[in-house]
Write an enzyme that holds these catalytic residues in place. Structure first.
Site, PDB file in Angstrom:
ATOM      1  N   LYS A  71      37.064  39.395  54.548  1.00 11.75           N
ATOM      2  CA  LYS A  71      37.922  39.710  53.404  1.00 11.75           C
ATOM      3  C   LYS A  71      39.125  38.786  53.369  1.00 11.75           C
ATOM      4  O   LYS A  71      39.743  38.500  54.388  1.00 11.75           O
ATOM      5  CB  LYS A  71      38.398  41.160  53.502  1.00 11.75           C
ATOM      6  N   GLY A 111      33.800  30.080  35.104  1.00 13.82           N
ATOM      7  CA  GLY A 111      32.726  30.562  34.251  1.00 13.82           C
ATOM      8  C   GLY A 111      33.090  31.880  33.587  1.00 13.82           C
ATOM      9  O   GLY A 111      34.255  32.155  33.298  1.00 13.82           O
ATOM     10  N   ALA A 112      32.088  32.704  33.340  1.00 16.95           N
ATOM     11  CA  ALA A 112      32.296  33.976  32.648  1.00 16.95           C
ATOM     12  C   ALA A 112      33.331  34.851  33.347  1.00 16.95           C
ATOM     13  O   ALA A 112      34.110  35.558  32.697  1.00 16.95           O
ATOM     14  CB  ALA A 112      30.973  34.717  32.530  1.00 16.95           C
ATOM     15  N   ALA A 113      33.378  34.798  34.668  1.00 21.06           N
ATOM     16  CA  ALA A 113      34.340  35.619  35.424  1.00 21.06           C
ATOM     17  C   ALA A 113      35.781  35.231  35.121  1.00 21.06           C
ATOM     18  O   ALA A 113      36.697  36.034  35.334  1.00 21.06           O
ATOM     19  CB  ALA A 113      34.057  35.494  36.920  1.00 21.06           C
ATOM     20  N   SER A 135      31.163  30.838  39.416  1.00 20.87           N
ATOM     21  CA  SER A 135      31.545  31.032  40.803  1.00 20.87           C
ATOM     22  C   SER A 135      33.041  31.171  41.014  1.00 20.87           C
ATOM     23  O   SER A 135      33.823  31.225  40.075  1.00 20.87           O
ATOM     24  CB  SER A 135      31.023  29.906  41.691  1.00 20.87           C
ATOM     25  N   THR A 177      30.395  37.479  42.228  1.00 18.09           N
ATOM     26  CA  THR A 177      30.017  36.107  41.926  1.00 18.09           C
ATOM     27  C   THR A 177      29.627  35.475  43.269  1.00 18.09           C
ATOM     28  O   THR A 177      29.286  36.203  44.210  1.00 18.09           O
ATOM     29  CB  THR A 177      31.166  35.345  41.206  1.00 18.09           C
ATOM     30  N   TYR A 178      29.696  34.167  43.371  1.00 12.74           N
ATOM     31  CA  TYR A 178      29.436  33.514  44.653  1.00 12.74           C
ATOM     32  C   TYR A 178      30.571  32.553  44.951  1.00 12.74           C
ATOM     33  O   TYR A 178      31.258  32.077  44.053  1.00 12.74           O
ATOM     34  CB  TYR A 178      28.081  32.801  44.672  1.00 12.74           C
TER      35      TYR A 178
END
Length: 127
Positions: A10, A74-76, A26, A58-59
């Protein structure tokens, strides 16, 4: 065999340094932070935005070491704002018989995404 999903690593209270809507996707993370938390490039991560309460997955991809970069892409990118505080978590499947010895890699950062502390256990909440 029973597998349990446990917190593996984390990054606590990392700040968003870039938001790139037109990127492929990502979350780019300073490679020093990835290594400290035991998160690998292309590994799935869960992102919790402290500012707005949003949660998504996501990654991870690697950003230059020592850069402090946390770029949501991106979308995030629509789910966060520049400067938001994030908790970035990765999980692992652990065999039930190995749970007792399992320890996550917890990394705490300052407002510039520099490591301030590392731990392998979460401090209990104040009473």
């Amino acid at each position: 065999m029973i597998l349990l999903t446990l917190l593996k690593g984390k990054l606590h209270r990392a700040r968003v340094t870039a938001v790139e809507l037109e990127y492929e996707g990502s979350c780019a993370i300073d490679s020093d932070l990835l290594a400290a938390a035991g998160i690998h490039p292309y590994e799935q991560v869960h992102i919790y935005d402290v500012n707005n309460g949003d949660r998504f997955s996501t990654y991870a991809i690697s950003a230059p070491a020592g850069s402090g970069i946390i770029s949501v892409n991106g979308a995030a990118a629509r789910r966060v704002a520049l400067g938001d505080i994030l908790i970035i978590a990765a999980y692992a499947q652990v065999a039930e018989e190995k749970v007792a010895g399992f320890q996550p890699q917890l990394v705490y950062v300052d407002e510039r995404n520099r490591i301030t502390r590392r731990s392998q256990q979460i401090d209990p909440a104040p009473a």
